[in-house]
Each structure stands twice: as structure tokens, then as C-alpha cells.
Design a protein around this motif. Structure first.
Motif, PDB file in Angstrom:
ATOM      1  N   ASN A 195      -7.705  -2.316  -7.737  1.00 53.62           N
ATOM      2  CA  ASN A 195      -7.369  -3.725  -7.492  1.00 53.62           C
ATOM      3  C   ASN A 195      -6.391  -4.277  -8.530  1.00 53.62           C
ATOM      4  O   ASN A 195      -6.393  -5.479  -8.815  1.00 53.62           O
ATOM      5  CB  ASN A 195      -8.641  -4.578  -7.453  1.00 53.62           C
ATOM      6  CG  ASN A 195      -9.512  -4.249  -6.266  1.00 53.62           C
ATOM      7  OD1 ASN A 195      -9.015  -4.055  -5.157  1.00 53.62           O
ATOM      8  ND2 ASN A 195     -10.812  -4.161  -6.487  1.00 53.62           N
ATOM      9  N   ARG A 197      -3.166  -4.218  -8.106  1.00 53.26           N
ATOM     10  CA  ARG A 197      -1.972  -4.747  -7.437  1.00 53.26           C
ATOM     11  C   ARG A 197      -2.260  -5.094  -5.981  1.00 53.26           C
ATOM     12  O   ARG A 197      -1.360  -5.040  -5.144  1.00 53.26           O
ATOM     13  CB  ARG A 197      -0.824  -3.738  -7.519  1.00 53.26           C
ATOM     14  CG  ARG A 197      -1.165  -2.359  -6.956  1.00 53.26           C
ATOM     15  CD  ARG A 197      -0.007  -1.403  -7.067  1.00 53.26           C
ATOM     16  NE  ARG A 197      -0.453  -0.031  -6.824  1.00 53.26           N
ATOM     17  CZ  ARG A 197       0.264   1.040  -7.114  1.00 53.26           C
ATOM     18  NH1 ARG A 197       1.459   0.909  -7.648  1.00 53.26           N
ATOM     19  NH2 ARG A 197      -0.198   2.257  -6.878  1.00 53.26           N
ATOM     20  N   THR A 198      -3.493  -5.447  -5.665  1.00 55.62           N
ATOM     21  CA  THR A 198      -3.860  -5.740  -4.281  1.00 55.62           C
ATOM     22  C   THR A 198      -3.008  -6.865  -3.712  1.00 55.62           C
ATOM     23  O   THR A 198      -2.446  -6.745  -2.610  1.00 55.62           O
ATOM     24  CB  THR A 198      -5.351  -6.109  -4.196  1.00 55.62           C
ATOM     25  OG1 THR A 198      -6.121  -5.005  -4.674  1.00 55.62           O
ATOM     26  CG2 THR A 198      -5.741  -6.425  -2.764  1.00 55.62           C
ATOM     27  N   GLU A 199      -2.900  -7.986  -4.430  1.00 48.98           N
ATOM     28  CA  GLU A 199      -2.110  -9.113  -3.936  1.00 48.98           C
ATOM     29  C   GLU A 199      -0.644  -8.737  -3.792  1.00 48.98           C
ATOM     30  O   GLU A 199       0.028  -9.128  -2.827  1.00 48.98           O
ATOM     31  CB  GLU A 199      -2.256 -10.309  -4.888  1.00 48.98           C
ATOM     32  CG  GLU A 199      -3.654 -10.904  -4.913  1.00 48.98           C
ATOM     33  CD  GLU A 199      -3.741 -12.110  -5.822  1.00 48.98           C
ATOM     34  OE1 GLU A 199      -2.681 -12.545  -6.341  1.00 48.98           O
ATOM     35  OE2 GLU A 199      -4.848 -12.620  -6.030  1.00 48.98           O
ATOM     36  N   GLU A 200      -0.143  -7.956  -4.749  1.00 46.94           N
ATOM     37  CA  GLU A 200       1.263  -7.563  -4.707  1.00 46.94           C
ATOM     38  C   GLU A 200       1.555  -6.653  -3.512  1.00 46.94           C
ATOM     39  O   GLU A 200       2.603  -6.766  -2.871  1.00 46.94           O
ATOM     40  CB  GLU A 200       1.653  -6.857  -6.009  1.00 46.94           C
ATOM     41  CG  GLU A 200       1.672  -7.762  -7.234  1.00 46.94           C
ATOM     42  CD  GLU A 200       0.318  -7.844  -7.926  1.00 46.94           C
ATOM     43  OE1 GLU A 200      -0.705  -7.425  -7.309  1.00 46.94           O
ATOM     44  OE2 GLU A 200       0.271  -8.338  -9.068  1.00 46.94           O
ATOM     45  N   MET A 202      -0.011  -6.645  -0.674  1.00 46.00           N
ATOM     46  CA  MET A 202      -0.010  -7.487   0.519  1.00 46.00           C
ATOM     47  C   MET A 202       1.308  -8.241   0.648  1.00 46.00           C
ATOM     48  O   MET A 202       1.891  -8.295   1.731  1.00 46.00           O
ATOM     49  CB  MET A 202      -1.175  -8.472   0.464  1.00 46.00           C
ATOM     50  CG  MET A 202      -2.549  -7.831   0.601  1.00 46.00           C
ATOM     51  SD  MET A 202      -2.799  -6.988   2.188  1.00 46.00           S
ATOM     52  CE  MET A 202      -2.552  -8.344   3.339  1.00 46.00           C
ATOM     53  N   GLU A 203       1.800  -8.785  -0.475  1.00 47.98           N
ATOM     54  CA  GLU A 203       3.010  -9.611  -0.415  1.00 47.98           C
ATOM     55  C   GLU A 203       4.280  -8.798  -0.243  1.00 47.98           C
ATOM     56  O   GLU A 203       5.165  -9.178   0.546  1.00 47.98           O
ATOM     57  CB  GLU A 203       3.126 -10.458  -1.695  1.00 47.98           C
ATOM     58  CG  GLU A 203       4.385 -11.335  -1.708  1.00 47.98           C
ATOM     59  CD  GLU A 203       4.492 -12.192  -2.951  1.00 47.98           C
ATOM     60  OE1 GLU A 203       5.431 -13.022  -3.018  1.00 47.98           O
ATOM     61  OE2 GLU A 203       3.641 -12.042  -3.867  1.00 47.98           O
ATOM     62  N   LYS A 207       2.777  -7.305   4.377  1.00 51.88           N
ATOM     63  CA  LYS A 207       3.261  -8.439   5.164  1.00 51.88           C
ATOM     64  C   LYS A 207       4.718  -8.268   5.610  1.00 51.88           C
ATOM     65  O   LYS A 207       5.038  -8.536   6.779  1.00 51.88           O
ATOM     66  CB  LYS A 207       3.073  -9.742   4.379  1.00 51.88           C
ATOM     67  CG  LYS A 207       1.619 -10.184   4.285  1.00 51.88           C
ATOM     68  CD  LYS A 207       1.490 -11.521   3.576  1.00 51.88           C
ATOM     69  CE  LYS A 207       0.027 -11.967   3.544  1.00 51.88           C
ATOM     70  NZ  LYS A 207      -0.129 -13.274   2.844  1.00 51.88           N
TER      71      LYS A 207
END
Length: 376
Positions: A195, A197-200, A202-203, A207
Motif C-alpha cells: 500500500n 502507492r495504492t492511490e498513485e 489508481m490515479e 483510471k
């Protein structure tokens, strides 16, 4: 020169990002006539997981790509240090070893008369300082670290007096452009991890691929259920573990890749890109990166690779590369040329041989008679 190395694994690259650089460096040292022995513990985590998931035959496949490499195993519960260290001129101990082994090899240094280096390729110097403090570097002659920022940390904390920056690099003999019919638009190779770079991801990966409707595939291990579901929702195929030596063959089947560095490297370790950009550029596939600071000027942003500050910019950059062949070709050529000019494993062995001199080795040990110049 006899060089003895203690690493987590030479045989396995399952969730083991250092395998590429280790294999390429050992191969280059062997080409130059050095006697190199690499030891890894029996039952090591990476190799055990590889065998559990894919079997003994697949675990042995790397020898087809690296026939000159030989893995030596030791009993971590009862290591025979005297046998392993006998006759060594230089010993290198990687940070993915237990503190007990790091200290024991240090205590054996005076008895066997070798020079001793620690090799750090992780962000624990800033993220897990307490674990670093468990290492006993009393008898170490120096440290090899993969970024200037880590070098300064070592010096500031007084862990080891002599510290050299030694970045990772590409095995450019194996990692090179290959001709292949294209199977899709975007490829990404990397482990989901912890976790970091989970948000990265996704972005900057999931996406944009979904919104652009790209034909894409992802390879890697340790993907939790929610990550697999996100890939499925975006229409991204998941390939599981990909042997590192197969990366050039897979890159050749796609038109672009992205670099999404882990959070600790972006936050704390500017100038350290990890092995992935080296691999992509060496293979001549256009690369687009989410934000990271190339503080040491390893590459030329905008020429060797493109950058994207957010998900919308990533979409625009992907469209540029996929819709304009001239941009894609220029990025591929520039990236490959930069690797060949300064970021091959041969370059890093050149740097290591300079360090040998600083440690006091004679020229005859550094350049054995059978040494031949290797072209990248």
C-alpha cells in the motif's frame, strides 16, 4: 579478485526487485575475469514463494538466460562462515540480510583479511531507522547506497564513514529493444506491494486506462483482492508474476509503459527511481512517469521520458505517445541512448572498480589478465 556476495536471492526475482541489477552486475564481473560467489539462504522467502506458485522447473528457468550464474546456498541456522569467506578479497553484504549475519561477517574480517562493504537498496534509512540501528557496521570498510540522499543519511548518522552512491542500472545485453507484433497499448510491470502507492496507481494507471479505453495488461505479485477488482473494472488484464528476464519480450508487445514510484521514494528519497525506468528505457519502450524528483540528473525529463503531474495529465501524455509515432520513437531512442551512455551494469562495475582502488586493491586484482572490454 575473489568477490563473495551475500544477497537474498540470485536465483529468484519473485517480489525481489534487486534481482535484475544483481544478476547483471555479477555477469559483468565474471566477464572481467573476477571469481564471484553469491550466497543466499536455503529456504529464502522469494525463492520459496516462486517454487510454491510456479514449481521447481520454472524456478530454474533463469539459467537459460544467465547460464554463467551459479547460486550457492547456505544453512542460515548454522552458516559455515569460514568456508564461505575463505580466500575472499572483497565481501559485499546486501541489506536484505539479518543483523546477525551482517555482524558475524564483520567479526570475521580481520581473520580472513578481506575488504567489506554493505549494500543498501531500500528506503529503511528514512522509513525504519530503528531497524537500521540493529546493524553492527563496526568492521565495515564502507557502504554502497543507491542514492545521494541515503549517502548523506549514512554520514549524518555516523553509521559508516566511507559511503559511495551506487545506483542501480540495466543489464543492456538482455534488456534491449526486440521486434514483436503489438498485442496492446499499455503495459505495466510492478508489484502492488504494501500500500505504498495504492492511490498513485489508481490515479496514474488504472483510471487513465479505463477512461481512455486502452488495451492494457499488468504483471506483478502481491495484488490484494481490491486491486484485482480495480483492474477488472478498468478492463485491464492481469498476468501475475512475470520473470524479470522476460520483461524485454513483454515490453516489445506494447506501445507505452508508465512509471509509478512508491510513496517513500517520492517523499523522502529524491533522485532514486528504482529499477523500472532503467528497464523500460533500456528496452526502448516510451515511458511516462508520475511525479518524482530526478535530483541527481540521471535522465532528461521531456526527452528520455515524459512526465505527468496528475491523472488528467497522464491521459494527455498517453494520447500523445499513442497517437504520434514520431514522439514515441524519439522517446524510445533517447531513453535507450541514455542507458547505453551511462546506466548499464558495465558502467556500475566501472564505478565499483574505482571503489576497489580507493579501498587499496592492486591494479592486477582489479583488472585480471583475462579481462576483455564488453560493449553494452
Amino acid at each position: 579478485m575473489k568477490i563473495v556476495m551475500f544477497y537474498h536471492s540470485l536465483a529468484s526475482d519473485w517480489n525481489h526487485g534487486n534481482a535484475h541489477f544483481l544478476r547483471g552486475t555479477v555477469k559483468e564481473l565474471l566477464k572481467r575475469g573476477h571469481d564471484v560467489q553469491v550466497y543466499e539462504p536455503e529456504g529464502g522467502w522469494s525463492l520459496e514463494n516462486l517454487i510454491k506458485d510456479h514449481g521447481e522447473a520454472k524456478a530454474a528457468e533463469y539459467k537459460e538466460y544467465y547460464p554463467m550464474l551459479k547460486t550457492l546456498f547456505y544453512d542460515s541456522a548454522n552458516p559455515d562462515y569460514d568456508t564461505m569467506l575463505s580466500g575472499a578479497d572483497l565481501v559485499i553484504v546486501h541489506e536484505w540480510n539479518e543483523p546477525e549475519l551482517v555482524a558475524a561477517i564483520g567479526r570475521k574480517k580481520e581473520e580472513h583479511g578481506y575488504k567489506l562493504l554493505f549494500h543498501d537498496t531500500h528506503h529503511r534509512a528514512v522509513s525504519e531507522v530503528e531497524s537500521m540501528n540493529r546493524y553492527d557496521f563496526t568492521h565495515y570498510d564502507g557502504a554502497l547506497v543507491f542514492g545521494e540522499v541515503i549517502k548523506h543519511i549514512y554520514k549524518d548518522k555516523g553509521w559508516i564513514d566511507s559511503v559511495w552512491t551506487w545506483h542501480e542500472a540495466a543489464d543492456a545485453d538482455l534488456f534491449k529493444p526486440l521486434d514483436s507484433e503489438k498485442e496492446g497499448d499499455l503495459i505495466w510491470i510492478g508489484n502492488w506491494g504494501d500500500n505504498e502507492r495504492t492511490e498513485e496507481l489508481m490515479e496514474f494507471l488504472i483510471k487513465p486506462v479505463k477512461e481512455l479505453g486502452l488495451k492494457s495488461k499488468v504483471y506483478g505479485v502481491r495484488y490484494p483482492d481490491e486491486a484485482l477488482q480495480a483492474l477488472q473494472d478498468a478492463g485491464i488484464a492481469y498476468g501475475g508474476w512475470l520473470p524479470n528476464y522476460k520483461v524485454p519480450e513483454v515490453f516489445a508487445k506494447y506501445r507505452v509503459t508508465v512509471h509509478v514510484p512508491r510513496g517513500p521514494y517520492v517523499k523522502w528519497l529524491p533522485g532514486i527511481p528504482t529499477i523500472r525506468p532503467f528497464e523500460a528505457m533500456a528496452c526502448g519502450i516510451p515511458l511516462i512517469s508520475s511525479p518524482w524528483q530526478d535530483a541527481e540528473n540521471l535522465f532528461t525529463p521531456g526527452a528520455d521520458y515524459l512526465t505527468a503531474g496528475n491523472g488528467e495529465e497522464m491521459k494527455l501524455q498517453l494520447q500523445r505517445v499513442l497517437n504520434d509515432e514520431s514522439i514515441a520513437q524519439t522517446l524510445a531512442e533517447n531513453g535507450r541512448n541514455t542507458i547505453l551512455e551511462k546506466h548499464t551494469c558495465a558502467h556500475r562495475v566501472d564505478e565499483l572498480e574505482t571503489i576497489f582502488k580507493e579501498l587499496g586493491f592492486k591494479e592486477s586484482l582489479i583488472h585480471p589478465k583475462q579481462y576483455k572490454t564488453i560493449q553494452a
